[in-house]
Design a protein around this motif. Structure first.
Motif, PDB file in Angstrom:
ATOM      1  N   GLY A 180       0.854  -1.192   0.000  1.00  0.00           N
ATOM      2  CA  GLY A 180       0.000   0.000   0.000  1.00  0.00           C
ATOM      3  C   GLY A 180       0.887   1.238   0.000  1.00  0.00           C
ATOM      4  O   GLY A 180       1.796   1.348  -0.814  1.00  0.00           O
ATOM      5  N   HIS A 181       0.648   2.138   0.941  1.00  0.00           N
ATOM      6  CA  HIS A 181       1.478   3.339   1.069  1.00  0.00           C
ATOM      7  C   HIS A 181       2.291   3.293   2.359  1.00  0.00           C
ATOM      8  O   HIS A 181       2.613   4.338   2.925  1.00  0.00           O
ATOM      9  N   SER A 182       2.649   2.097   2.789  1.00  0.00           N
ATOM     10  CA  SER A 182       3.471   1.942   3.989  1.00  0.00           C
ATOM     11  C   SER A 182       4.573   0.929   3.692  1.00  0.00           C
ATOM     12  O   SER A 182       4.798   0.570   2.540  1.00  0.00           O
ATOM     13  N   GLY A 183       5.267   0.464   4.714  1.00  0.00           N
ATOM     14  CA  GLY A 183       6.270  -0.581   4.562  1.00  0.00           C
ATOM     15  C   GLY A 183       7.342  -0.249   3.537  1.00  0.00           C
ATOM     16  O   GLY A 183       7.900   0.845   3.516  1.00  0.00           O
ATOM     17  N   TYR A 184       7.611  -1.216   2.666  1.00  0.00           N
ATOM     18  CA  TYR A 184       8.677  -1.053   1.681  1.00  0.00           C
ATOM     19  C   TYR A 184       8.362   0.063   0.683  1.00  0.00           C
ATOM     20  O   TYR A 184       9.249   0.797   0.258  1.00  0.00           O
ATOM     21  N   TRP A 185       7.088   0.223   0.306  1.00  0.00           N
ATOM     22  CA  TRP A 185       6.724   1.323  -0.590  1.00  0.00           C
ATOM     23  C   TRP A 185       7.141   2.653   0.018  1.00  0.00           C
ATOM     24  O   TRP A 185       7.734   3.503  -0.659  1.00  0.00           O
ATOM     25  N   LEU A 186       6.837   2.834   1.289  1.00  0.00           N
ATOM     26  CA  LEU A 186       7.162   4.090   1.970  1.00  0.00           C
ATOM     27  C   LEU A 186       8.672   4.307   2.026  1.00  0.00           C
ATOM     28  O   LEU A 186       9.151   5.418   1.790  1.00  0.00           O
ATOM     29  N   GLU A 187       9.435   3.259   2.323  1.00  0.00           N
ATOM     30  CA  GLU A 187      10.903   3.368   2.318  1.00  0.00           C
ATOM     31  C   GLU A 187      11.400   3.840   0.952  1.00  0.00           C
ATOM     32  O   GLU A 187      12.245   4.742   0.863  1.00  0.00           O
ATOM     33  N   CYS A 188      10.900   3.220  -0.101  1.00  0.00           N
ATOM     34  CA  CYS A 188      11.314   3.580  -1.467  1.00  0.00           C
ATOM     35  C   CYS A 188      10.889   5.003  -1.812  1.00  0.00           C
ATOM     36  O   CYS A 188      11.652   5.750  -2.430  1.00  0.00           O
ATOM     37  N   ALA A 189       9.674   5.370  -1.434  1.00  0.00           N
ATOM     38  CA  ALA A 189       9.177   6.717  -1.718  1.00  0.00           C
ATOM     39  C   ALA A 189      10.056   7.764  -1.026  1.00  0.00           C
ATOM     40  O   ALA A 189      10.404   8.784  -1.637  1.00  0.00           O
ATOM     41  N   LYS A 190      10.423   7.512   0.217  1.00  0.00           N
ATOM     42  CA  LYS A 190      11.287   8.456   0.935  1.00  0.00           C
ATOM     43  C   LYS A 190      12.657   8.561   0.275  1.00  0.00           C
ATOM     44  O   LYS A 190      13.203   9.660   0.138  1.00  0.00           O
ATOM     45  N   GLU A 191      13.210   7.433  -0.141  1.00  0.00           N
ATOM     46  CA  GLU A 191      14.509   7.462  -0.813  1.00  0.00           C
ATOM     47  C   GLU A 191      14.405   8.217  -2.137  1.00  0.00           C
ATOM     48  O   GLU A 191      15.264   9.044  -2.466  1.00  0.00           O
ATOM     49  N   PHE A 192      13.355   7.935  -2.901  1.00  0.00           N
ATOM     50  CA  PHE A 192      13.145   8.629  -4.168  1.00  0.00           C
ATOM     51  C   PHE A 192      13.014  10.132  -3.929  1.00  0.00           C
ATOM     52  O   PHE A 192      13.635  10.941  -4.619  1.00  0.00           O
ATOM     53  N   ASN A 193      12.199  10.511  -2.949  1.00  0.00           N
ATOM     54  CA  ASN A 193      12.002  11.931  -2.638  1.00  0.00           C
ATOM     55  C   ASN A 193      13.303  12.611  -2.236  1.00  0.00           C
ATOM     56  O   ASN A 193      13.528  13.771  -2.577  1.00  0.00           O
ATOM     57  N   SER A 194      14.170  11.896  -1.516  1.00  0.00           N
ATOM     58  CA  SER A 194      15.426  12.506  -1.069  1.00  0.00           C
ATOM     59  C   SER A 194      16.323  12.878  -2.246  1.00  0.00           C
ATOM     60  O   SER A 194      17.143  13.785  -2.145  1.00  0.00           O
ATOM     61  N   VAL A 195      16.147  12.192  -3.363  1.00  0.00           N
ATOM     62  CA  VAL A 195      16.974  12.457  -4.547  1.00  0.00           C
ATOM     63  C   VAL A 195      16.250  13.372  -5.546  1.00  0.00           C
ATOM     64  O   VAL A 195      16.860  14.270  -6.127  1.00  0.00           O
ATOM     65  N   TYR A 196      14.954  13.176  -5.748  1.00  0.00           N
ATOM     66  CA  TYR A 196      14.253  13.810  -6.862  1.00  0.00           C
ATOM     67  C   TYR A 196      13.116  14.754  -6.491  1.00  0.00           C
ATOM     68  O   TYR A 196      12.383  15.195  -7.382  1.00  0.00           O
ATOM     69  N   SER A 197      12.930  15.108  -5.220  1.00  0.00           N
ATOM     70  CA  SER A 197      11.754  15.919  -4.866  1.00  0.00           C
ATOM     71  C   SER A 197      11.754  17.290  -5.556  1.00  0.00           C
ATOM     72  O   SER A 197      10.690  17.809  -5.886  1.00  0.00           O
TER      73      SER A 197
END
Length: 135
Positions: free
Chosen positions: A91-108
């Motif tokens: 969903g929007h938690s767990g591994y998805w959330l980890e990946c989203a945060k990593e993506f945001n840290s590079v491309y926000s």
């Protein structure tokens, strides 16, 4: 009109710079999506998974910003990353959330926060673009 496949390839390159993706992902516009800008789907066919991303047709209108379209595509690609890596959706938690945060840290700066749903401005634009139901 925004070019869905061009924007998909742009986003795929960004996501693949950080995460593994399946080789084949079917991408198409869906005129029936009215309440969300996109969705990711996965189906098991003959023991192999097929991956799909559907983007709401209204997001391809020039009144919808290219940054918001890219944000939607990247958001859905992160769902594919999650399922591809874990074999299930977080969903929007767990591994998805980890990946989203990593993506945001590079491309926000380039894409915006992919953890965020449509803000008020995006909703106002989408409401003007979305086809109205006819009964």
């Amino acid at each position: 009109m925004h070019d869905l496949m061009k924007e998909y390839e742009f986003c795929r390159d960004l996501v693949e710079g950080l995460f593994d993706l399946p080789t084949e992902i079917s991408v198409k516009a869906n005129g029936r999506l009215k309440k969300s800008a996109g969705r990711a789907k996965y189906k098991c066919m003959g023991g192999n998974y097929k991956y799909y991303i559907e983007i709401a047709s209204f997001t391809l209108d020039d009144r919808y910003s290219i940054k918001d379209l890219r944000n939607t595509i990247c958001h859905e690609l992160i769902h594919i990353v999650d399922f591809y890596k874990k074999g299930r959706s977080s969903g929007h938690s767990g591994y998805w959330l980890e990946c989203a945060k990593e993506f945001n840290s590079v491309y926000s700066e380039l894409i915006g926060n992919i953890q965020q749903y449509m803000n008020a401005d995006e909703c106002a634009v989408a409401d003007k673009i979305r086809p109205k139901k006819t009964y």
